[in-house]
Design a protein around this motif. Structure first.
Motif, PDB file in Angstrom:
ATOM      1  N   MET A   1       0.857  -1.199   0.000  1.00 34.50           N
ATOM      2  CA  MET A   1       0.000   0.000   0.000  1.00 34.50           C
ATOM      3  C   MET A   1       0.886   1.240   0.000  1.00 34.50           C
ATOM      4  O   MET A   1       1.844   1.339   0.769  1.00 34.50           O
ATOM      5  CB  MET A   1      -0.869  -0.055   1.258  1.00 34.50           C
ATOM      6  CG  MET A   1      -1.732   1.133   1.438  1.00 34.50           C
ATOM      7  SD  MET A   1      -3.211   0.670   2.333  1.00 34.50           S
ATOM      8  CE  MET A   1      -3.766   2.260   2.865  1.00 34.50           C
ATOM      9  N   ALA A   2       0.565   2.166  -0.899  1.00 36.74           N
ATOM     10  CA  ALA A   2       1.444   3.326  -1.080  1.00 36.74           C
ATOM     11  C   ALA A   2       1.049   4.477  -0.157  1.00 36.74           C
ATOM     12  O   ALA A   2       1.673   4.709   0.870  1.00 36.74           O
ATOM     13  CB  ALA A   2       1.387   3.770  -2.537  1.00 36.74           C
ATOM     14  N   ALA A   3      -0.038   5.143  -0.502  1.00 37.04           N
ATOM     15  CA  ALA A   3      -0.438   6.299   0.304  1.00 37.04           C
ATOM     16  C   ALA A   3      -1.110   5.827   1.583  1.00 37.04           C
ATOM     17  O   ALA A   3      -1.786   4.811   1.602  1.00 37.04           O
ATOM     18  CB  ALA A   3      -1.403   7.163  -0.506  1.00 37.04           C
ATOM     19  N   ARG A   4      -0.919   6.549   2.652  1.00 37.63           N
ATOM     20  CA  ARG A   4      -1.600   6.165   3.894  1.00 37.63           C
ATOM     21  C   ARG A   4      -1.686   7.356   4.834  1.00 37.63           C
ATOM     22  O   ARG A   4      -0.860   8.271   4.802  1.00 37.63           O
ATOM     23  CB  ARG A   4      -0.864   5.032   4.579  1.00 37.63           C
ATOM     24  CG  ARG A   4       0.564   5.428   4.867  1.00 37.63           C
ATOM     25  CD  ARG A   4       1.352   4.277   5.407  1.00 37.63           C
ATOM     26  NE  ARG A   4       2.712   4.731   5.596  1.00 37.63           N
ATOM     27  CZ  ARG A   4       3.522   4.264   6.534  1.00 37.63           C
ATOM     28  NH1 ARG A   4       3.125   3.343   7.358  1.00 37.63           N
ATOM     29  NH2 ARG A   4       4.748   4.724   6.638  1.00 37.63           N
ATOM     30  N   MET A   5      -2.686   7.301   5.698  1.00 32.13           N
ATOM     31  CA  MET A   5      -2.876   8.345   6.692  1.00 32.13           C
ATOM     32  C   MET A   5      -1.902   8.136   7.839  1.00 32.13           C
ATOM     33  O   MET A   5      -1.617   7.000   8.228  1.00 32.13           O
ATOM     34  CB  MET A   5      -4.292   8.288   7.261  1.00 32.13           C
ATOM     35  CG  MET A   5      -5.397   8.561   6.256  1.00 32.13           C
ATOM     36  SD  MET A   5      -5.416  10.269   5.720  1.00 32.13           S
ATOM     37  CE  MET A   5      -6.086  11.060   7.194  1.00 32.13           C
ATOM     38  N   LEU A   6      -1.419   9.220   8.373  1.00 31.65           N
ATOM     39  CA  LEU A   6      -0.606   9.143   9.585  1.00 31.65           C
ATOM     40  C   LEU A   6      -1.577   9.057  10.770  1.00 31.65           C
ATOM     41  O   LEU A   6      -2.388   9.967  10.971  1.00 31.65           O
ATOM     42  CB  LEU A   6       0.265  10.389   9.699  1.00 31.65           C
ATOM     43  CG  LEU A   6       1.214  10.469  10.894  1.00 31.65           C
ATOM     44  CD1 LEU A   6       2.221   9.314  10.867  1.00 31.65           C
ATOM     45  CD2 LEU A   6       1.947  11.800  10.879  1.00 31.65           C
ATOM     46  N   GLY A  40      -8.161  12.434  -1.010  1.00 32.38           N
ATOM     47  CA  GLY A  40      -7.420  11.911   0.132  1.00 32.38           C
ATOM     48  C   GLY A  40      -8.028  10.618   0.659  1.00 32.38           C
ATOM     49  O   GLY A  40      -7.315   9.661   0.980  1.00 32.38           O
ATOM     50  N   MET A  43      -7.262   7.815  -1.850  1.00 37.60           N
ATOM     51  CA  MET A  43      -5.849   7.401  -1.797  1.00 37.60           C
ATOM     52  C   MET A  43      -5.566   6.600  -0.531  1.00 37.60           C
ATOM     53  O   MET A  43      -4.857   5.590  -0.574  1.00 37.60           O
ATOM     54  CB  MET A  43      -4.942   8.626  -1.872  1.00 37.60           C
ATOM     55  CG  MET A  43      -4.929   9.275  -3.249  1.00 37.60           C
ATOM     56  SD  MET A  43      -4.058  10.856  -3.231  1.00 37.60           S
ATOM     57  CE  MET A  43      -2.368  10.305  -3.019  1.00 37.60           C
ATOM     58  N   ASP A  46      -6.142   3.101  -0.713  1.00 37.99           N
ATOM     59  CA  ASP A  46      -5.289   2.469  -1.725  1.00 37.99           C
ATOM     60  C   ASP A  46      -5.892   2.515  -3.131  1.00 37.99           C
ATOM     61  O   ASP A  46      -5.667   1.650  -3.955  1.00 37.99           O
ATOM     62  CB  ASP A  46      -4.974   1.012  -1.350  1.00 37.99           C
ATOM     63  CG  ASP A  46      -3.692   0.549  -2.055  1.00 37.99           C
ATOM     64  OD1 ASP A  46      -2.811   1.400  -2.292  1.00 37.99           O
ATOM     65  OD2 ASP A  46      -3.588  -0.649  -2.383  1.00 37.99           O
TER      66      ASP A  46
END
Lengths: 108, 478, 394
Positions: A1-6, A40, A43, A46
């Motif tokens: 998984m590329a983008a992710r929430m902090l 957002g 993304m 995923d």
């Protein structure tokens, strides 16, 4: 998984506890934090390709992130050509991704 | 009371609104976003406040002070989610905006006829095309910043930041602070050029102490996070089937041409590429403002454009960073208020001094980091130049050769490069430069310019049509 | 014997003249003060219409052009090959509708008159019109289908004509500024002076569209060509829901009007690239190219009246162009009787793209002394209807 929430608990800036927002993307429920853009949320789930291009049938997603490139266009609540990076998600938003309308050949 | 309209609520626009208000004008501040701060101070939404947001920002306290002053002022009206889509110039300016959710269909229409106008519309990243740059997972630096600061979303776990310019450093910093691992920052320029750009007038960097500190802070951040900062290197291709999986990195020469044999592949799940900035000048052009030879808005010492009553500040007058934008904004707002109220007050000498300190900075960025022509060597015939209309380099070359045209407009209309929904914002200047190079480097001479967009933003036809039945109060015009 | 020609203006009319003259064996030079195909040619929709023309000389030329275009497109494709940007000739047909009760009878009368002049104008019932255009507003009151109407990519067509002219020996010189005439003692035009030196030829043809009046003045004669501005809106790409060129019958009135005030009508069509083009407006403002929001708002409102679904479509661009307006609404394809050696190919207003090929062939035939493709008299500078304007414009 590329983008992710902090995750908030790991975030040095310590965001307050957050309200969630739920939308559907091509019929699947996607949940994010109130105030997030549709882009957002997609993304973070995923989902990087937001549409297939007209001519080459290639996936496109967020590129400029600030509303200038128009690559992240999706259909929202029946209305086409909405920039997912600019539109804040509202509970119940129905997002549809699609193949772009195709030109019928001719010059490029 | 005389009215100053400010378009853009980034650093320059906020400073302008504040100064105009302080100088006695009634102020209307428009921004397309639903929050103040612009791209530079992009932050979490009001619904999700953070205790320590200043950790992500340079000059956060300045922003908070400006925002609070404007929000509490009885003579300042802030209109959020206001998309300006046209400016007419007939005996003063008329600014047309729609207010409501972005790309909505039934937004409120407003026409503003201010006594003076301040344009502070900022800039966006300029990314040069390379094979695979259309893949999801390839972002501009600005996208990574916006998502990291505005949503606390990291665009990737393993990220390369590449391109040119000092602003790559804050991109890398935002990414690491959102949880990404930045495996390298690649600056296309080599040490010798950076040294030439930055060192001949070292006293200017001292004068621009704030800027020096800002960059020094980023550099220290890099050390802390052990991010390799490599000079003379570029991402020349991105690979993947439906998202980016790896990039090809190569050494480039002083003109940015890739050096054969130096290529290597890096596995990444995101890549952020920016080679500079493009000022957002369509509204200035619509307002009739003349441009400088480098295509920024031309202004005098009072930030006055060539159109009466129209002022400009920030990145649209030159890419100089936040401190210069704040100084210019303050000066613009001050003199716009003077124009609007037909009064003369003491010039804002402190802001003028600050502007002087930072003016050299814009030239130095350009000298050290400006785009070099050798980059086009990394293009292949199938590399997309225009992303919207999927026009590749090969078809642009073929059209230029077949028609022998010296006209940008003809080549644009012939190939469709720049005719898509972004209206050439991404590819316009690149297309111009490529076509000029294809045309034996003769200037494209028809005066057509990719920056000219009389319609500054898309609009629903129904929204446009509604205007025909709507009468607006006109000041001083029939 | 006429052996050489200079064409002033590298728009589509100049390009067509250059091609026909070069094919007739003349030594041809085209000059343009700017670049080819980038002024009026680049600012229109690419109309090849018979539907908007009343019986008369302009319709005669339009019918000849409608017949000529398909063959011309094949010739150009054969000459230039696949690598050349496509001309996108599309014989899509036109659908003209009345949107008011009062408008129905005049439209049907107009169509009947056209039919007697050889136009294929088919009266349709409202259901028949809706079967051609399912998304059309069903509240229309009358409809006429014109299968002879077509569309072309105007810039690519002009570039193709120029490229073909080059293949037949013509030279195209862009960014050359005309500074004056070269005359002999009798007032015969021998050539032109430019910023790149003198150019001499047996025939000098003014094909400068709305700037023809200016060019003529530089050469020492008056010409009553004036700019008339038209605006076009372009939508984002959309699935194809509009299949013909569809316009409301007001358009005919606006085209034929000499009124300087703003006139708008709904003219809607989709293009090969998937965008919808929306017109049209006509107003005389000189060469003022500033955006007028009221104008495009009126155009948008009339487009929605034809196709209600367009209301939610995004408009992404607007552009305006100047059309060469003639006081008697007829093109000028003619020698200049006041100055031997000078010729004109201009004044087509919004019809120049469609009429360009016939204009080129007519001017070449007149200059080379060959058989003309149509009777040249109505397009002559010496025609009666222009007489007052040749003296009035000083």
């Amino acid at each position: 998984m590329a983008a992710r929430m902090l995750p908030s608990e790991k975030d040095p800036i310590q965001p307050s506890s957050s309200t969630t927002v739920s939308i559907t993307v091509d019929g699947h429920v996607a949940t994010g934090i109130l105030g997030q853009s549709i882009a957002g949320i997609m993304m973070a789930g995923d989902r990087l390709g937001f549409r297939q291009t007209a001519k080459l049938d290639r996936p496109r997603g967020v590129f400029c992130g600030i509303g200038v490139c128009f690559d992240c266009l999706v259909e929202v609540n029946g209305l086409s050509d909405v920039r997912a990076c600019q539109r804040k998600a509202c509970d119940g938003d129905v997002v549809v991704t699609a193949r772009d309308p195709q030109p019928r050949g001719g010059a490029a | 009371m005389s009215e100053v309209l400010v378009i853009g609520a980034g650093p320059a626009g906020l400073a302008a609104a504040r100064a105009a208000s302080d100088a006695g004008a009634s102020v209307v501040l428009l921004d397309s976003s639903d929050a103040l701060g612009g791209q530079f101070w992009r932050h979490l939404p009001e619904t999700r406040p953070a205790r320590n947001e200043k950790y992500l920002h340079h000059g956060w306290s300045t922003f908070r002070a400006l925002g609070e002053a404007l929000e509490s002022s009885p003579t300042v009206t802030i209109i959020r989610s206001a998309q300006v889509w046209a400016i007419e110039v007939f005996d003063g300016v008329a600014v047309h905006a729609v207010i409501g959710e972005p790309d909505g269909a039934r937004r409120e229409r407003r026409v503003f006829r201010p006594d003076a106008l301040v344009l502070a519309t900022g800039a966006h990243d300029r990314t040069l095309p390379f094979p695979g740059w259309d893949l999801p997972g390839v972002y501009t630096g600005g996208a990574a910043q916006a998502l990291a600061k505005g949503e606390r979303l990291a665009v990737g776990e393993r990220v390369v930041v590449a391109g040119a310019g000092p602003f790559l450093l804050p991109v890398a910093q935002s990414l690491t602070r959102a949880g990404s691992r930045v495996i390298g920052v690649l600056e296309a320029n080599r040490a010798a050029r950076l040294a030439r750009g930055w060192s001949p007038r070292p006293w200017q960097l001292l004068g621009a102490a704030g800027k020096g500190l800002e960059l020094a802070g980023y550099a220290a951040g890099h050390v802390r996070h052990r991010i390799p900062y490599r000079l003379g290197r570029a991402v020349i291709a991105a690979h993947g089937t439906d998202r980016v999986e790896s990039v090809t990195v190569a050494k480039v020469d002083a003109q940015w041409a890739p050096i054969p044999g130096t290529e290597h592949t890096l596995k990444v799940d995101a890549v952020c590429v920016s080679h500079g900035f493009t000022p957002r000048i369509e509204l200035a052009i619509a307002a009739g403002c003349e441009l400088t030879p480098n295509r920024f808005v031309a202004v005098d010492g009072n930030q006055r454009t060539t159109t009466d009553g129209v002022y400009a500040a920030g990145e649209i007058t030159g890419i100089g960073g936040v401190d210069l934008a704040l100084a210019e904004g303050e000066i613009a707002g001050h003199f716009a208020a003077g124009f609007a109220t037909e009064s003369v007050s003491a010039p804002p000498t402190a802001a003028i001094r600050r502007r002087r300190a930072f003016t050299g900075f814009a030239h130095r960025i350009e000298a050290a980091h400006g785009i070099r022509s050798g980059w086009s060597d990394w293009l292949t015939d199938s590399t997309l130049i225009c992303r919207c209309e999927e026009v590749d380099f090969g078809s642009m070359r073929a059209a230029a050769a077949a028609t022998q045209s010296e006209s940008f407009r003809s080549l644009k209309l012939g190939t469709r490069a720049g005719l898509g929904i972004c209206q050439g914002r991404m590819c316009g200047r690149t297309s111009e430069e490529l076509l000029c190079a294809l045309n034996q480097n003769r200037e494209l001479s028809d005066g057509a310019m990719s920056d000219r967009r009389p319609l500054a933003s898309p609009l629903r036809i129904g929204e446009l049509a509604h205007l025909s039945s709507q009468k607006t109060a006109r000041k001083g015009t029939p | 014997m006429v052996g050489s020609a200079i064409v002033i203006g590298a728009g589509i009319v100049g390009a067509a003249c250059a091609r026909s003259l070069a094919m007739a064996g003349l030594d041809v030079t085209v000059i343009d003060r700017s670049t080819a195909a980038s002024a009026t040619t680049a600012r229109g929709e690419g109309n090849l219409l018979v539907s908007d023309k009343a019986p008369g000389p302009e319709l005669v030329m339009a019918l000849a052009a409608a017949k000529r275009w398909p063959a011309l497109v094949r010739e150009l494709a054969d000459e230039l090959g696949d690598g050349f940007p496509g001309i996108e000739y599309e014989p899509k047909g036109g659908l003209v509708v009345a949107t008011t009760e009062d408008g129905a009878a005049p439209l049907l009368r107009f169509a009947a008159a056209q039919r007697s002049a050889g136009v294929d104008a088919r009266e349709l019932s409202v259901p028949e019109a809706l079967s051609l255009e399912p998304d059309l507003n069903p509240a229309i009151t009358a409809a006429v289908h014109y299968p002879q109407d077509a569309q072309v990519h105007p810039v690519n067509a002009a570039e193709a004509l120029l490229a073909s002219a080059r293949r037949h020996g013509a030279r195209v010189r862009q960014n050359v500024n005309l500074s004056g005439p070269i005359l002999d003692a009798n007032g015969t035009l021998l050539g032109i002076a430019t910023n790149e030196g003198e150019l001499r030829a047996d025939a000098i043809i003014v094909a400068a569209g709305p700037w023809s009046g200016e060019v003529a003045r530089t050469l020492g004669v008056t010409l009553p060509v004036r700019p008339r501005r038209g605006m076009v809106l372009v939508t984002s790409r959309t699935p194809k829901r509009i299949f013909h060129k569809v316009y409301d019958a007001d358009y005919v009135g606006a085209v034929g009007s000499g009124d300087a005030a703003l006139q708008t009508s709904g003219v809607v069509e989709s293009t090969e690239s998937g965008n919808v083009l929306i017109g049209s407006s006509r107003e005389q403002l000189g060469f003022d190219d500033r955006l007028r929001v009221d104008t495009i708002a009126q155009v948008a409102a009339k487009a929605i009246r034809l196709f209600p679904f367009l209301a939610d479509q995004a408009v992404i661009r607007t552009y305006g162009g100047f059309r060469p307006f003639m006081p008697d609404h007829l093109p000028l394809v003619s020698p200049d009787h006041r100055m031997p050696g000078l010729w004109h190919a201009t004044g087509h207003e919004g019809a120049g793209i469609g009429l360009a090929p016939i204009t080129g062939e007519l001017i070449a035939a007149l200059i080379a002394g060959e058989a003309a493709p149509c009777d040249p008299a109505p397009y002559s500078l010496a025609r009666k209807s222009l007489e007052p304007h040749l003296t009035a414009v000083a």
